[in-house]
Motif scaffolding. Structure first.
Motif, PDB file in Angstrom:
ATOM      1  N   ASP A 170      20.254  55.343 111.563  1.00 12.00           N
ATOM      2  CA  ASP A 170      20.094  55.577 112.573  1.00 12.00           C
ATOM      3  C   ASP A 170      20.638  54.347 113.634  1.00 12.00           C
ATOM      4  O   ASP A 170      20.439  53.748 114.778  1.00 12.00           O
ATOM      5  N   LEU A 171      21.252  53.175 112.548  1.00  9.10           N
ATOM      6  CA  LEU A 171      21.999  51.961 112.769  1.00  9.10           C
ATOM      7  C   LEU A 171      22.870  52.154 114.372  1.00  9.10           C
ATOM      8  O   LEU A 171      23.762  53.090 114.406  1.00  9.10           O
ATOM      9  N   GLY A 172      22.698  51.829 115.640  1.00 11.59           N
ATOM     10  CA  GLY A 172      23.314  51.363 116.725  1.00 11.59           C
ATOM     11  C   GLY A 172      25.194  50.174 116.462  1.00 11.59           C
ATOM     12  O   GLY A 172      24.333  49.351 115.407  1.00 11.59           O
ATOM     13  N   LEU A 173      25.695  50.661 116.799  1.00 10.32           N
ATOM     14  CA  LEU A 173      27.618  49.566 117.090  1.00 10.32           C
ATOM     15  C   LEU A 173      27.785  49.946 117.997  1.00 10.32           C
ATOM     16  O   LEU A 173      27.228  50.405 119.041  1.00 10.32           O
ATOM     17  N   ILE A 174      28.016  48.970 118.622  1.00  7.17           N
ATOM     18  CA  ILE A 174      29.165  48.017 119.489  1.00  7.17           C
ATOM     19  C   ILE A 174      30.149  48.298 119.464  1.00  7.17           C
ATOM     20  O   ILE A 174      31.023  47.494 118.016  1.00  7.17           O
ATOM     21  N   PHE A 175      31.244  49.121 119.302  1.00  6.33           N
ATOM     22  CA  PHE A 175      32.178  50.084 118.599  1.00  6.33           C
ATOM     23  C   PHE A 175      33.898  48.972 119.978  1.00  6.33           C
ATOM     24  O   PHE A 175      33.499  49.023 121.365  1.00  6.33           O
ATOM     25  N   ASP A 176      34.272  48.201 119.432  1.00  5.44           N
ATOM     26  CA  ASP A 176      35.613  46.908 119.798  1.00  5.44           C
ATOM     27  C   ASP A 176      36.662  47.899 119.502  1.00  5.44           C
ATOM     28  O   ASP A 176      37.050  47.583 118.084  1.00  5.44           O
ATOM     29  N   ALA A 177      37.658  49.156 120.427  1.00  6.48           N
ATOM     30  CA  ALA A 177      38.958  48.947 120.074  1.00  6.48           C
ATOM     31  C   ALA A 177      40.121  48.069 119.594  1.00  6.48           C
ATOM     32  O   ALA A 177      41.207  48.423 118.349  1.00  6.48           O
ATOM     33  N   ALA A 178      39.974  46.665 120.259  1.00  7.17           N
ATOM     34  CA  ALA A 178      41.084  45.991 119.618  1.00  7.17           C
ATOM     35  C   ALA A 178      40.889  45.272 118.762  1.00  7.17           C
ATOM     36  O   ALA A 178      42.033  45.257 117.954  1.00  7.17           O
ATOM     37  N   ASN A 179      39.443  45.364 117.866  1.00  4.24           N
ATOM     38  CA  ASN A 179      39.249  44.500 117.010  1.00  4.24           C
ATOM     39  C   ASN A 179      39.911  45.010 115.467  1.00  4.24           C
ATOM     40  O   ASN A 179      39.520  44.548 114.796  1.00  4.24           O
ATOM     41  N   PHE A 180      40.330  47.011 115.569  1.00  5.82           N
ATOM     42  CA  PHE A 180      40.922  47.145 114.400  1.00  5.82           C
ATOM     43  C   PHE A 180      42.341  46.770 114.318  1.00  5.82           C
ATOM     44  O   PHE A 180      42.659  47.293 113.284  1.00  5.82           O
ATOM     45  N   ASN A 181      43.225  46.694 115.712  1.00 13.23           N
ATOM     46  CA  ASN A 181      44.664  46.050 115.470  1.00 13.23           C
ATOM     47  C   ASN A 181      44.649  45.300 114.731  1.00 13.23           C
ATOM     48  O   ASN A 181      45.941  45.187 114.157  1.00 13.23           O
ATOM     49  N   PRO A 182      43.914  44.105 114.436  1.00 12.09           N
ATOM     50  CA  PRO A 182      44.614  43.123 113.109  1.00 12.09           C
ATOM     51  C   PRO A 182      44.673  43.484 112.216  1.00 12.09           C
ATOM     52  O   PRO A 182      45.549  43.195 111.341  1.00 12.09           O
ATOM     53  N   ASP A 183      44.013  44.927 111.460  1.00 12.49           N
ATOM     54  CA  ASP A 183      44.412  45.507 110.586  1.00 12.49           C
ATOM     55  C   ASP A 183      45.373  46.457 110.152  1.00 12.49           C
ATOM     56  O   ASP A 183      45.475  47.811 109.742  1.00 12.49           O
ATOM     57  N   HIS A 184      45.610  47.092 111.362  1.00 11.57           N
ATOM     58  CA  HIS A 184      46.315  48.362 111.669  1.00 11.57           C
ATOM     59  C   HIS A 184      46.313  49.312 111.246  1.00 11.57           C
ATOM     60  O   HIS A 184      46.513  49.699 110.568  1.00 11.57           O
ATOM     61  N   LEU A 185      44.832  49.401 111.984  1.00 11.09           N
ATOM     62  CA  LEU A 185      44.360  50.824 112.524  1.00 11.09           C
ATOM     63  C   LEU A 185      44.101  51.286 113.420  1.00 11.09           C
ATOM     64  O   LEU A 185      43.921  50.857 114.615  1.00 11.09           O
ATOM     65  N   ASP A 186      44.177  52.488 113.304  1.00 11.17           N
ATOM     66  CA  ASP A 186      44.003  53.466 114.672  1.00 11.17           C
ATOM     67  C   ASP A 186      42.226  52.948 115.051  1.00 11.17           C
ATOM     68  O   ASP A 186      41.631  53.696 114.674  1.00 11.17           O
ATOM     69  N   PRO A 187      42.181  52.560 116.057  1.00  7.92           N
ATOM     70  CA  PRO A 187      40.413  52.449 116.334  1.00  7.92           C
ATOM     71  C   PRO A 187      40.499  54.267 116.527  1.00  7.92           C
ATOM     72  O   PRO A 187      38.893  54.069 116.656  1.00  7.92           O
ATOM     73  N   LEU A 188      40.856  55.527 117.337  1.00  9.62           N
ATOM     74  CA  LEU A 188      40.159  56.782 117.927  1.00  9.62           C
ATOM     75  C   LEU A 188      39.997  56.757 116.705  1.00  9.62           C
ATOM     76  O   LEU A 188      38.950  58.271 116.466  1.00  9.62           O
ATOM     77  N   ASP A 189      40.427  56.924 115.469  1.00  6.34           N
ATOM     78  CA  ASP A 189      40.291  57.471 113.754  1.00  6.34           C
ATOM     79  C   ASP A 189      38.863  56.867 114.010  1.00  6.34           C
ATOM     80  O   ASP A 189      37.654  58.360 113.136  1.00  6.34           O
TER      81      ASP A 189
END
Length: 271
Positions: A170-189
């Protein structure tokens, strides 16, 4: 959803100065409902004792400003001594969070990319994170891990491993979409899979320089020429029923114009 602003990007200003800015923004119609406060902005109050933080909490409440998260810089991975220091810091931050009415605490998990973490380093760091989380929860505050490049929480695979490994799952996350961009990941996935764990959201945008990261140019969170489609991210969050805070997060003098533009454009969006 509600808008908040991260004070981590304004370390050169006092919290009083930031509150003056926020008051002006709100008078102009900008929808700021909360502040995600950097622990450095809270240290002067904590040094005067719990009553000073409680007075700050009362002041913010009177102004209708929530504090959904207080943000520190803990990693639980650098060395055994640093891990112990991080756990002690979380205890101190939990005292601050309690005085502010139960805010959550932001942490990172790991100080390097997940692919560079040995199994031993991962396990040792996870044990320290779990210990710190138990302490924070015992004091009435939750401990949230931010999704971030160059940490152990930088990909869907690493997040799956982390979320499956924490007792209670039940760990909670802070979701930051921009932080996936450096690794070329789609944040919505990533968002579509980890959404049940999302407790808070960061929002920013860049023209990202993949050859020289720190030469990346900040732009408005909603600039269509930016690398992050935050409108798409917000629509996905709304469709899934997210009702928490979305914190605009920009750093330093170069990021301040982008923050101001984001605030202006937030008027016409229901975060």
């Amino acid at each position: 959803m509600k808008w908040s602003v991260c004070t981590t990007g304004m370390k050169d200003r006092s919290l009083d100065d930031i509150l003056q800015l926020v008051r002006g923004w709100r008078r102009s119609g900008v929808p700021v409902d909360g502040l995600e406060i950097w622990v450095g902005h809270l240290e002067p109050y904590a040094a005067r004792g719990p009553s000073a933080l409680e007075e700050l909490a009362s002041q913010l409440a009177d102004e209708g400003l929530a504090v959904p998260v207080i943000s520190g810089y803990t990693y639980f991975s650098r060395s055994p001594r640093d891990r112990d220091a991080d756990v002690r810091d979380i205890r101190r931050y939990a005292e601050m969070a309690s005085a502010l009415g139960g805010s959550a605490i932001r942490t990172f998990f790991g100080h390097l990319a997940s692919r560079q973490a040995s199994p031993e380093l991962w396990d040792e760091s996870l044990a320290a994170l779990v210990e710190a989380r138990v302490i924070a929860r015992g004091m009435g505050a939750d401990l949230l891990v931010e999704t971030h490049y160059q940490t152990f929480a930088d990909s869907l695979a690493s997040l799956r491993s982390l979320l499956d490994s924490v007792p209670g799952r039940d760990l909670g996350l802070i979701f930051d979409a921009a932080n996936f961009n450096p690794d070329h990941l789609d944040p919505l996935d990533v968002l579509r899979e980890v959404y049940p764990t999302v407790r808070h959201v960061h929002c920013k945008n860049y023209h990202w320089n993949h050859q020289a990261w720190y030469q990346s140019v900040p732009v408005s969170a909603f600039d269509p020429s930016g690398d992050v489609d935050n409108d798409r991210v917000l629509r996905e969050l709304a469709a899934r029923g997210y009702r928490g805070f979305v914190s605009l997060e920009y750093f330093g003098g170069r990021g301040f114009p982008a923050l101001l533009q984001s605030l202006e454009e937030a008027r016409w969006r229901s975060a």
